[in-house]
Scaffold this motif. Structure first.
Motif, short mmCIF file in Angstrom:
data_model
loop_
_atom_site.label_atom_id
_atom_site.label_comp_id
_atom_site.label_asym_id
_atom_site.label_seq_id
_atom_site.Cartn_x
_atom_site.Cartn_y
_atom_site.Cartn_z
N ASN A 187 37.44 35.93 -107.55
CA ASN A 187 36.67 36.02 -106.30
C ASN A 187 35.20 35.67 -106.50
O ASN A 187 34.43 35.63 -105.54
CB ASN A 187 36.83 37.39 -105.63
CG ASN A 187 36.17 38.52 -106.38
OD1 ASN A 187 36.09 38.51 -107.61
ND2 ASN A 187 35.70 39.53 -105.66
N SER A 203 35.66 37.58 -112.08
CA SER A 203 37.02 37.23 -111.66
C SER A 203 37.07 36.14 -110.59
O SER A 203 36.04 35.65 -110.14
CB SER A 203 37.80 38.47 -111.23
OG SER A 203 37.35 38.91 -110.00
N ASP A 247 28.01 40.44 -109.57
CA ASP A 247 29.23 41.09 -109.11
C ASP A 247 29.17 42.57 -109.52
O ASP A 247 28.46 42.93 -110.47
CB ASP A 247 30.41 40.39 -109.77
CG ASP A 247 31.71 41.15 -109.62
OD1 ASP A 247 32.08 41.43 -108.48
OD2 ASP A 247 32.34 41.45 -110.66
N ASP A 296 32.28 45.25 -109.61
CA ASP A 296 33.41 45.76 -110.39
C ASP A 296 33.83 44.81 -111.51
O ASP A 296 34.09 43.63 -111.27
CB ASP A 296 34.60 46.05 -109.47
CG ASP A 296 34.30 47.19 -108.53
OD1 ASP A 296 34.11 48.31 -109.02
OD2 ASP A 296 34.21 46.96 -107.32
N GLY A 297 33.86 45.33 -112.71
CA GLY A 297 34.24 44.53 -113.88
C GLY A 297 33.04 43.84 -114.52
O GLY A 297 33.17 43.27 -115.59
MG LIG Z 1 34.44 41.77 -110.20
#
Ligand SMILES: [Mg+2]
Ligand SMILES: O=C(O)COP(=O)(O)O
Length: 253
Positions: A203, A201, A36, A38-39
Motif C-alpha cells: 500500500n 508494504s 508509513d 504500521d510496520g
Molecule cells: Mg505499513
C-alpha cells in the motif's frame, strides 16, 4: 607554465563534466518526509518504536504520516509523536493538514461496499473499524486473498484489494497513498516529489512513485522493495531510524 595551467584546466573541465550529473544528485535536497506507520515506525509487535519517535522529533524537515488506518488513528499518532497533524489516512482516502482544520474525504465508499457485498457471498468477512472508516473497507486477514482477488476480477468494480500485513483493504483504484500525498503536498505548498517516502508494504508503492525518493525497511514486502531507491538493513522502527540517518548522512534532507 601556461601548458601546466592549460593541462590543469583540461583536467578540471573533464572532472567537471564527469561529476556534474553526480554532483546534481548529491546536492539534491528533499524538503519533507512522508512515513508509513504500521510496520515502519512500529516494533514487530506493533507497539510504537520509541527510537523512531525520538529520531523523528530531532529532524529539521517536516514529517507527515501516511497510513491505511483511519483518520483518528493517524491524527492521534501524529499528536503523540509531536507532529503537526498533517496525515494521509485510509490509504489516501482521508487527508488532513492540521489539527484545527477538517479533513477531506474521497467519495469512494459506495463502490467498496458493492465489492464487499459481492465478496461476502463467497467468504466470511470481518470489517475493521467500520463506524470510523469513511472511504474504504478494511478486513481481517483471515480469508483467501488470492481467491478473492480473482473473483473480483470477474466483476466490474473500480476497486482493488491491498494487503498491508495488518489488514486487507478494499479500496478505490483512483485512491492510494500517492494520490493522498499529492493532495497533502499541495495543501502544504509543496510537491509530492519534494518528499522522501518511507514504508514497508504494497500500500506504500504508489506513494514511493509519487515521492522523489523511496526507502523500504528490511521487513518490507517484495513489491515495496522493488519500488524502493534504498532498502535498510534493519527492520521495523530500527529500519526507520536507519532510513532517517541515511538521509542525513547523504545530505538528502
Ligand atoms: Mg505499513
Ligand atoms: O491499517 C493498516 O492496514 C496498516 O496501515 P499502514 O499503512 O500504516 O501500514
Amino acid at each position: 607554465m601556461s601548458s601546466i595551467i592549460n593541462y590543469g584546466s583540461i583536467i578540471n573541465y573533464e572532472w567537471g563534466s564527469i561529476l556534474s550529473p553526480l554532483s546534481h544528485l548529491f546536492s539534491m535536497k528533499f524538503k519533507a518526509i512522508v512515513v508509513d506507520i504500521d510496520g515502519t515506525i512500529t516494533c514487530e509487535n506493533r507497539e510504537l518504536h520509541l527510537g523512531a519517535v525520538k529520531k523523528i522529533r530531532s529532524l529539521k524537515v517536516p514529517v507527515v504520516l501516511a497510513t491505511g488506518n483511519i483518520i483518528c488513528y493517524a491524527r492521534t499518532a501524529s499528536k503523540l509523536i509531536g507532529l503537526e497533524g498533517a496525515v494521509v489516512a485510509e490509504n489516501g482516502g482521508a487527508v488532513t493538514v492540521r489539527y484545527d482544520l477538517n479533513g477531506t474525504f474521497e467519495e469512494s465508499l459506495e463502490e467498496c461496499e458493492k465489492a464487499f457485498s459481492f465478496l461476502s457471498e463467497h467468504f466470511q468477512l470481518t470489517k475493521l473499524d467500520p463506524f470510523y472508516r469513511k472511504t474504504e473497507i478494511a478486513l481481517r486477514r483471515d480469508f483467501d486473498l488470492e481467491k478473492a482477488r480473482s473473483l473480483l476480477e470477474t466483476q466490474n468494480f473500480d476497486v482493488e484489494m491491498v494487503d498491508t500485513k495488518y489488514a486487507v483493504h478494499i479500496k478505490s483504484t483512483r485512491v492510494n497513498k500517492g494520490s493522498g500525498l499529492r493532495k497533502l503536498a499541495e495543501m502544504m505548498g509543496l510537491e509530492a516529489k519534494d518528499f522522501v517516502a518511507i514504508g514497508d508494504s504494497e500500500n506504500d508503492v504508489e506513494m514511493f512513485k509519487a515521492a522523489g525518493f523511496g526507502i523500504a525497511v528490511a521487513n518490507g514486502d517484495t513489491k515495496i522493495k522493488e519500488a524502493a531507491d534504498y532498502v535498510t538493513e534493519a527492520s521495523f522502527g530500527k529500519g526507520a531510524v536507519e532510513a532517517f540517518e541515511y538521509l542525513e548522512s547523504k545530505g538528502l534532507i
